[in-house]
Design a protein around this motif. Structure first.
Motif, PDB file in Angstrom:
ATOM      1  N   SER A 334      30.312  44.633  36.097  1.00 14.23           N
ATOM      2  CA  SER A 334      30.708  43.426  35.370  1.00 14.23           C
ATOM      3  C   SER A 334      32.162  43.527  34.920  1.00 14.23           C
ATOM      4  O   SER A 334      32.938  42.569  35.043  1.00 14.23           O
ATOM      5  CB  SER A 334      29.788  43.232  34.161  1.00 14.23           C
ATOM      6  N   ARG A 335      32.534  44.696  34.414  1.00 15.08           N
ATOM      7  CA  ARG A 335      33.923  44.881  33.967  1.00 15.08           C
ATOM      8  C   ARG A 335      34.889  44.815  35.140  1.00 15.08           C
ATOM      9  O   ARG A 335      35.960  44.211  35.045  1.00 15.08           O
ATOM     10  CB  ARG A 335      34.058  46.209  33.223  1.00 15.08           C
ATOM     11  N   GLU A 339      37.912  42.080  35.572  1.00 15.34           N
ATOM     12  CA  GLU A 339      39.299  42.492  35.826  1.00 15.34           C
ATOM     13  C   GLU A 339      39.850  41.784  37.055  1.00 15.34           C
ATOM     14  O   GLU A 339      41.000  41.340  37.073  1.00 15.34           O
ATOM     15  CB  GLU A 339      39.359  44.011  36.008  1.00 15.34           C
ATOM     16  N   TRP A 340      39.021  41.675  38.082  1.00 14.11           N
ATOM     17  CA  TRP A 340      39.451  40.991  39.314  1.00 14.11           C
ATOM     18  C   TRP A 340      39.669  39.502  39.064  1.00 14.11           C
ATOM     19  O   TRP A 340      40.612  38.903  39.590  1.00 14.11           O
ATOM     20  CB  TRP A 340      38.401  41.186  40.399  1.00 14.11           C
ATOM     21  N   ALA A 341      38.803  38.908  38.284  1.00 11.61           N
ATOM     22  CA  ALA A 341      38.865  37.464  38.057  1.00 11.61           C
ATOM     23  C   ALA A 341      40.005  37.060  37.134  1.00 11.61           C
ATOM     24  O   ALA A 341      40.356  35.879  37.069  1.00 11.61           O
ATOM     25  CB  ALA A 341      37.541  36.973  37.481  1.00 11.61           C
ATOM     26  N   VAL A 346      45.236  43.512  38.516  1.00 11.83           N
ATOM     27  CA  VAL A 346      45.138  43.879  39.922  1.00 11.83           C
ATOM     28  C   VAL A 346      44.110  44.992  40.065  1.00 11.83           C
ATOM     29  O   VAL A 346      44.211  46.042  39.414  1.00 11.83           O
ATOM     30  CB  VAL A 346      46.505  44.351  40.483  1.00 11.83           C
ATOM     31  N   MET A 347      43.090  44.785  40.896  1.00  9.47           N
ATOM     32  CA  MET A 347      42.084  45.809  41.123  1.00  9.47           C
ATOM     33  C   MET A 347      42.653  46.927  41.991  1.00  9.47           C
ATOM     34  O   MET A 347      43.341  46.665  42.968  1.00  9.47           O
ATOM     35  CB  MET A 347      40.853  45.217  41.812  1.00  9.47           C
ATOM     36  N   VAL A 348      42.363  48.164  41.622  1.00  8.91           N
ATOM     37  CA  VAL A 348      42.805  49.307  42.431  1.00  8.91           C
ATOM     38  C   VAL A 348      41.601  50.157  42.766  1.00  8.91           C
ATOM     39  O   VAL A 348      40.568  50.063  42.136  1.00  8.91           O
ATOM     40  CB  VAL A 348      43.854  50.145  41.684  1.00  8.91           C
TER      41      VAL A 348
END
Length: 348
Positions: A334-335, A339-341, A346-348
């Motif tokens: 969920s977290r 973060e992506w939304a 920026v997701m890493v």
């Protein structure tokens, strides 16, 4: 742009009956990233041999683990999806790489809800040709053919993300509480050694035949981004550190080999046998290549593995469940989604 999430797991036959198992195995084993030989050879092997011999045995195995609600893998994946949907605003759909719950259906479900941007989430911690890659490649083919205006971003392998290691370690610790085990075995799904070589972007780093010290897995390299063996070994190392496991009390092995080509070693069944013969009476086993329990964990490990252990003198065989729909795991996904939304994240 409205965003949505597509969780993708491996898949399952529609029932444990031989005809459904045969149909499922046919789709699975004819995937060029699962059995990566020329089409004529794959046809000969799969349609000429395997599908004429294996479905009945596989159906028998599926019947051992089948639940009243259906396939454990499907049921557990749906539970994860439902829990996750309660924690995020974006619509969450579920698909399987093989079987009737297709990726196309999953994408269509999201598009019908107005989604224009999808986070494709392969439910595999490690990258492998036969898991993550086959999902992302097929999803892109479907997007181009049916949903050309849809944007898809894929979650990369998360095997070494500290928050994932923390959740996995805590789950293992919880299920081992009160258990007097002598050895913890980390068993990962096996792949042919050639898959490791094919995925090596440097074409010179990986040596999957290095069975004992795994030297190439310990030498920093760009190849590790796509090296399944390294990523498995690294999960074992990181969890071992997190749980303060003593050297010699835990190890890595690989299960579910098929055919006669060299597969990643050491093999799980032989490792269980060896540990029992060495005098280990109480052992535990965890399967971190999967996030959802399935045939490989519930039958091959929890049933066949325990039988092997008892045959060589072992006493207590503890099988640690996968993360499944564990609340901490759901909270972590969920977290990541939140973060992506968030545009500035920026997701890493």
């Amino acid at each position: 742009m409205k965003k949505g999430i597509l969780l993708v797991n491996l898949g399952s036959p529609d029932s444990p009956e031989p005809k459904d198992v045969k149909k499922y195995l046919g789709e699975f084993l004819m995937d060029e990233r699962v059995i990566d030989v020329p089409l004529w050879a794959r046809n000969l092997l799969v349609k000429g041999i395997i599908l004429n011999t294996r479905p009945k045995a596989s159906a028998k195995a599926y019947k051992k683990i089948w639940w009243d609600e259906g396939s454990p893998l499907i049921v557990l994946s749906e539970r994860l999806q439902n829990k996750l949907q309660k924690q995020v605003e974006e619509p969450v759909a579920l698909a399987m790489r093989y079987g009737s719950m297709t990726i196309k259906k999953g994408l269509q479900e999201l598009v019908n809800k107005g989604v224009e941007e999808v986070l494709l989430f392969p439910l595999y911690p490690q990258f492998a040709m036969a898991t993550t890659e086959t999902i992302t490649v097929l999803a892109e083919e479907i997007r181009q053919k049916y949903f050309p205006n849809l944007k898809i971003e894929s979650v990369p392998a998360f095997y070494n993300k500290p928050d994932y290691i923390e959740v996995l370690s805590n789950s293992i610790k919880k299920h081992l509480q009160g258990k007097n085990y002598e050895h913890l075995l980390f068993s990962y799904h096996g792949v042919p050694e050639r898959h490791i070589r094919k995925s090596d972007i440097t074409k010179s780093h990986c040596n999957p035949s290095d069975k004992v010290n795994c030297k190439c897995c310990k030498i920093p390299s760009e190849a590790h981004k796509y090296c399944y063996k390294h990523q498995c070994v690294e999960v074992t190392r990181l969890v071992g550190e997190a749980l303060n496991l003593k050297e010699g009390t835990f190890s890595t092995s690989f299960q579910s080999r098929l055919g006669f080509d060299p597969w990643l070693q050491p093999y799980t069944d032989r490792t269980i046998e060896r540990l029992g013969k060495q005098g280990i009476k109480n052992m535990a086993i965890v399967t971190p290549a999967f996030v959802s329990d399935c045939l490989e964990t519930l039958e091959e490990i929890a049933m066949e593995g325990e039988e092997i252990f008892h045959e060589v003198g072992g006493k207590e065989f503890t099988t640690i469940p996968c993360l499944n729909d564990d609340d901490d795991w759901v909270a972590l996904i969920s977290r990541w989604i939140k973060e992506w939304a968030t545009p500035e994240t920026v997701m890493v």
